[in-house]
Design a protein around this motif. Structure first.
Motif, PDB file in Angstrom:
ATOM      1  N   SER A 157      -6.461  -3.527   8.829  1.00  0.00           N
ATOM      2  CA  SER A 157      -7.514  -3.994   9.735  1.00  0.00           C
ATOM      3  C   SER A 157      -8.748  -4.476   8.984  1.00  0.00           C
ATOM      4  O   SER A 157      -9.586  -5.178   9.547  1.00  0.00           O
ATOM      5  CB  SER A 157      -7.910  -2.872  10.707  1.00  0.00           C
ATOM      6  OG  SER A 157      -8.649  -1.860  10.041  1.00  0.00           O
ATOM      7  N   LYS A 158      -8.857  -4.085   7.700  1.00  0.00           N
ATOM      8  CA  LYS A 158     -10.061  -4.400   6.930  1.00  0.00           C
ATOM      9  C   LYS A 158      -9.917  -5.647   6.065  1.00  0.00           C
ATOM     10  O   LYS A 158     -10.908  -6.138   5.515  1.00  0.00           O
ATOM     11  CB  LYS A 158     -10.418  -3.207   6.029  1.00  0.00           C
ATOM     12  CG  LYS A 158     -10.778  -1.924   6.782  1.00  0.00           C
ATOM     13  CD  LYS A 158     -12.065  -2.060   7.558  1.00  0.00           C
ATOM     14  CE  LYS A 158     -12.683  -0.725   7.953  1.00  0.00           C
ATOM     15  NZ  LYS A 158     -11.806   0.278   8.460  1.00  0.00           N
ATOM     16  N   VAL A 159      -8.682  -6.127   5.879  1.00  0.00           N
ATOM     17  CA  VAL A 159      -8.459  -7.285   5.012  1.00  0.00           C
ATOM     18  C   VAL A 159      -7.616  -8.337   5.731  1.00  0.00           C
ATOM     19  O   VAL A 159      -6.874  -8.023   6.665  1.00  0.00           O
ATOM     20  CB  VAL A 159      -7.767  -6.884   3.690  1.00  0.00           C
ATOM     21  CG1 VAL A 159      -8.641  -5.958   2.875  1.00  0.00           C
ATOM     22  CG2 VAL A 159      -6.413  -6.252   3.945  1.00  0.00           C
ATOM     23  N   ARG A 160      -7.732  -9.566   5.270  1.00  0.00           N
ATOM     24  CA  ARG A 160      -6.970 -10.663   5.877  1.00  0.00           C
ATOM     25  C   ARG A 160      -5.597 -10.844   5.234  1.00  0.00           C
ATOM     26  O   ARG A 160      -4.798 -11.637   5.713  1.00  0.00           O
ATOM     27  CB  ARG A 160      -7.771 -11.969   5.763  1.00  0.00           C
ATOM     28  CG  ARG A 160      -9.099 -11.951   6.515  1.00  0.00           C
ATOM     29  CD  ARG A 160      -9.751 -13.315   6.539  1.00  0.00           C
ATOM     30  NE  ARG A 160     -10.036 -13.808   5.195  1.00  0.00           N
ATOM     31  CZ  ARG A 160     -11.153 -13.535   4.517  1.00  0.00           C
ATOM     32  NH1 ARG A 160     -12.077 -12.754   5.060  1.00  0.00           N
ATOM     33  NH2 ARG A 160     -11.359 -14.020   3.318  1.00  0.00           N
ATOM     34  N   ILE A 161      -5.343 -10.130   4.161  1.00  0.00           N
ATOM     35  CA  ILE A 161      -4.056 -10.229   3.473  1.00  0.00           C
ATOM     36  C   ILE A 161      -3.030  -9.363   4.208  1.00  0.00           C
ATOM     37  O   ILE A 161      -3.339  -8.223   4.581  1.00  0.00           O
ATOM     38  CB  ILE A 161      -4.185  -9.747   2.018  1.00  0.00           C
ATOM     39  CG1 ILE A 161      -5.309 -10.508   1.291  1.00  0.00           C
ATOM     40  CG2 ILE A 161      -2.870  -9.921   1.266  1.00  0.00           C
ATOM     41  CD1 ILE A 161      -5.673  -9.913  -0.056  1.00  0.00           C
ATOM     42  N   PRO A 162      -1.800  -9.852   4.413  1.00  0.00           N
ATOM     43  CA  PRO A 162      -0.773  -9.011   5.024  1.00  0.00           C
ATOM     44  C   PRO A 162      -0.552  -7.730   4.217  1.00  0.00           C
ATOM     45  O   PRO A 162      -0.603  -7.755   2.978  1.00  0.00           O
ATOM     46  CB  PRO A 162       0.476  -9.903   4.995  1.00  0.00           C
ATOM     47  CG  PRO A 162      -0.055 -11.301   4.949  1.00  0.00           C
ATOM     48  CD  PRO A 162      -1.317 -11.224   4.150  1.00  0.00           C
ATOM     49  N   VAL A 163      -0.306  -6.626   4.924  1.00  0.00           N
ATOM     50  CA  VAL A 163      -0.121  -5.330   4.270  1.00  0.00           C
ATOM     51  C   VAL A 163       1.302  -4.830   4.505  1.00  0.00           C
ATOM     52  O   VAL A 163       1.813  -4.857   5.636  1.00  0.00           O
ATOM     53  CB  VAL A 163      -1.140  -4.293   4.785  1.00  0.00           C
ATOM     54  CG1 VAL A 163      -0.827  -2.895   4.256  1.00  0.00           C
ATOM     55  CG2 VAL A 163      -2.552  -4.695   4.370  1.00  0.00           C
ATOM     56  N   ILE A 164       1.914  -4.379   3.423  1.00  0.00           N
ATOM     57  CA  ILE A 164       3.247  -3.780   3.467  1.00  0.00           C
ATOM     58  C   ILE A 164       3.097  -2.287   3.186  1.00  0.00           C
ATOM     59  O   ILE A 164       2.497  -1.884   2.185  1.00  0.00           O
ATOM     60  CB  ILE A 164       4.183  -4.422   2.422  1.00  0.00           C
ATOM     61  CG1 ILE A 164       4.408  -5.907   2.750  1.00  0.00           C
ATOM     62  CG2 ILE A 164       5.520  -3.680   2.363  1.00  0.00           C
ATOM     63  CD1 ILE A 164       5.179  -6.666   1.691  1.00  0.00           C
ATOM     64  N   TYR A 204       0.833  -1.197   0.000  1.00  0.00           N
ATOM     65  CA  TYR A 204       0.000   0.000   0.000  1.00  0.00           C
ATOM     66  C   TYR A 204       0.871   1.253   0.000  1.00  0.00           C
ATOM     67  O   TYR A 204       1.644   1.488   0.934  1.00  0.00           O
ATOM     68  CB  TYR A 204      -0.919   0.011   1.225  1.00  0.00           C
ATOM     69  CG  TYR A 204      -1.799   1.232   1.268  1.00  0.00           C
ATOM     70  CD1 TYR A 204      -2.868   1.350   0.385  1.00  0.00           C
ATOM     71  CD2 TYR A 204      -1.551   2.273   2.153  1.00  0.00           C
ATOM     72  CE1 TYR A 204      -3.669   2.489   0.401  1.00  0.00           C
ATOM     73  CE2 TYR A 204      -2.343   3.400   2.176  1.00  0.00           C
ATOM     74  CZ  TYR A 204      -3.404   3.493   1.285  1.00  0.00           C
ATOM     75  OH  TYR A 204      -4.188   4.621   1.298  1.00  0.00           O
ATOM     76  N   THR A 205       0.728   2.038  -1.061  1.00  0.00           N
ATOM     77  CA  THR A 205       1.507   3.268  -1.194  1.00  0.00           C
ATOM     78  C   THR A 205       0.602   4.483  -1.139  1.00  0.00           C
ATOM     79  O   THR A 205      -0.366   4.586  -1.901  1.00  0.00           O
ATOM     80  CB  THR A 205       2.272   3.289  -2.537  1.00  0.00           C
ATOM     81  OG1 THR A 205       3.112   2.134  -2.625  1.00  0.00           O
ATOM     82  CG2 THR A 205       3.138   4.541  -2.650  1.00  0.00           C
ATOM     83  N   ASP A 206       0.929   5.396  -0.249  1.00  0.00           N
ATOM     84  CA  ASP A 206       0.249   6.687  -0.183  1.00  0.00           C
ATOM     85  C   ASP A 206       1.040   7.643  -1.084  1.00  0.00           C
ATOM     86  O   ASP A 206       2.140   8.081  -0.737  1.00  0.00           O
ATOM     87  CB  ASP A 206       0.228   7.189   1.261  1.00  0.00           C
ATOM     88  CG  ASP A 206      -0.505   8.509   1.414  1.00  0.00           C
ATOM     89  OD1 ASP A 206      -0.698   9.210   0.395  1.00  0.00           O
ATOM     90  OD2 ASP A 206      -0.886   8.857   2.541  1.00  0.00           O
ATOM     91  N   ILE A 207       0.475   7.939  -2.250  1.00  0.00           N
ATOM     92  CA  ILE A 207       1.186   8.749  -3.238  1.00  0.00           C
ATOM     93  C   ILE A 207       1.592  10.110  -2.687  1.00  0.00           C
ATOM     94  O   ILE A 207       2.676  10.621  -2.986  1.00  0.00           O
ATOM     95  CB  ILE A 207       0.318   8.936  -4.498  1.00  0.00           C
ATOM     96  CG1 ILE A 207       0.107   7.598  -5.195  1.00  0.00           C
ATOM     97  CG2 ILE A 207       0.942   9.937  -5.459  1.00  0.00           C
ATOM     98  CD1 ILE A 207      -0.850   7.665  -6.350  1.00  0.00           C
ATOM     99  N   ALA A 208       0.746  10.697  -1.869  1.00  0.00           N
ATOM    100  CA  ALA A 208       1.024  12.036  -1.350  1.00  0.00           C
ATOM    101  C   ALA A 208       2.300  12.054  -0.510  1.00  0.00           C
ATOM    102  O   ALA A 208       2.965  13.079  -0.399  1.00  0.00           O
ATOM    103  CB  ALA A 208      -0.153  12.544  -0.527  1.00  0.00           C
ATOM    104  N   ARG A 209       2.643  10.899   0.076  1.00  0.00           N
ATOM    105  CA  ARG A 209       3.819  10.841   0.950  1.00  0.00           C
ATOM    106  C   ARG A 209       5.071  10.355   0.214  1.00  0.00           C
ATOM    107  O   ARG A 209       6.184  10.580   0.689  1.00  0.00           O
ATOM    108  CB  ARG A 209       3.552   9.887   2.121  1.00  0.00           C
ATOM    109  CG  ARG A 209       2.327  10.227   2.974  1.00  0.00           C
ATOM    110  CD  ARG A 209       2.516  11.468   3.817  1.00  0.00           C
ATOM    111  NE  ARG A 209       1.369  11.706   4.686  1.00  0.00           N
ATOM    112  CZ  ARG A 209       1.342  11.390   5.978  1.00  0.00           C
ATOM    113  NH1 ARG A 209       2.369  10.836   6.562  1.00  0.00           N
ATOM    114  NH2 ARG A 209       0.253  11.642   6.689  1.00  0.00           N
ATOM    115  N   ASP A 210       4.888   9.662  -0.912  1.00  0.00           N
ATOM    116  CA  ASP A 210       6.015   8.957  -1.530  1.00  0.00           C
ATOM    117  C   ASP A 210       7.122   9.911  -1.973  1.00  0.00           C
ATOM    118  O   ASP A 210       6.884  10.859  -2.726  1.00  0.00           O
ATOM    119  CB  ASP A 210       5.536   8.153  -2.743  1.00  0.00           C
ATOM    120  CG  ASP A 210       6.629   7.252  -3.280  1.00  0.00           C
ATOM    121  OD1 ASP A 210       6.916   6.234  -2.626  1.00  0.00           O
ATOM    122  OD2 ASP A 210       7.211   7.580  -4.328  1.00  0.00           O
ATOM    123  N   GLY A 211       8.337   9.626  -1.500  1.00  0.00           N
ATOM    124  CA  GLY A 211       9.497  10.410  -1.885  1.00  0.00           C
ATOM    125  C   GLY A 211       9.571  11.786  -1.273  1.00  0.00           C
ATOM    126  O   GLY A 211      10.478  12.558  -1.580  1.00  0.00           O
TER     127      GLY A 211
END
Length: 245
Positions: free
Chosen positions: A188-195, A166-173
């Motif tokens: 918290s909303k999904v069962r898949i691990p989040v990076i 998961y990338t927040d474009i506003a913060r990237d770089g």
């Protein structure tokens, strides 16, 4: 929580962009293989590669450099994104020894492609969700869709996707700090691990992600390790210490 150094490739060089703008790039090395070795020596347990040219072209452009990195450090799992929009492209990367292929634009445009890819290569597929104000962006962040990050992630819960990046474009770089709460909200909303990706700027960000009540699997670190704001060896050691508590 796993700190993961990023190697973004443009014109066969290691660069960093600001908010995904190809015209706003800084070249940090003309030897990406050596740069990968620097992060391996610092103790990283995974490498995150992005073919920036491929993301815009819709097909791999820096494949030779990627192959050389995988060959040089076979003990380190590599995850690769940028321009993976066909089964054949994914197959070529996996045959090279890439551990995970990251599907971004194609996951938004054709979610069934992720289903097909997970069936063909179980345990090898990740989905990259790049968001601006909570809405998914595609094509190297050139276009913002009308799909929310959470809704997209939920579509992949039962397919065997190994992680959501998961990338927040506003913060990237931008070196402004990672958006911990938005990342944790998705986790918290999904069962898949989040990076987490985008904006990791200091060891405080590593600590915040590693100690959040909602587990966050990893954090991709880009500009901060190139500018020297984060010592990758320290980040890896801190994450291990916090993970053991």
């Amino acid at each position: 929580m796993l700190p993961i150094p990023a190697i973004d490739l443009k014109d066969q060089q290691c660069v960093r962009l600001k908010q995904g703008r190809m015209e706003d790039s800084t070249v940090f090395s003309d030897d990406p293989v050596a740069m990968a070795g620097k992060w391996v020596d610092a103790g990283c347990e995974r490498l995150h590669l992005v073919d920036l040219d491929g993301a815009f072209a819709g097909e791999p452009v820096n494949g030779e450099v990627i192959a050389n990195i995988v060959k040089a450090y076979p003990q380190i799992p590599v995850q690769i994104g940028g321009g993976i929009r066909s089964i054949d492209t994914a197959k070529r990367y996996i045959d090279l020894g890439v551990k995970y292929v990251i599907i971004g634009t194609k996951a938004v445009e054709s979610p069934e492609f992720v289903t097909e890819l997970c069936a063909a290569y179980p345990q090898h597929v990740m989905v990259g969700i790049d968001a601006k104000n909570g809405m998914v962006a595609t094509d190297g962040w050139a276009n913002v869709s009308n799909v929310s990050a959470i809704d997209l992630a939920k579509q992949f819960e039962n397919l065997g996707v190994q992680a959501i990046i998961y990338t927040d474009i506003a913060r990237d770089g931008m070196m402004q700090g990672v958006n911990v709460e938005q990342t944790a909200n998705l986790a918290s909303k999904v069962r898949i691990p989040v990076i987490a990706s985008g904006g990791v700027a200091s060891l405080a960000d590593i600590k915040a992600l590693a100690t959040h009540p909602t587990p966050i699997y990893g954090a991709i670190i880009g500009r901060a390790i190139y500018d020297g704001a984060i010592d990758l060896a320290e980040a890896c050691a801190l994450a291990k210490t916090l993970g053991a508590q």
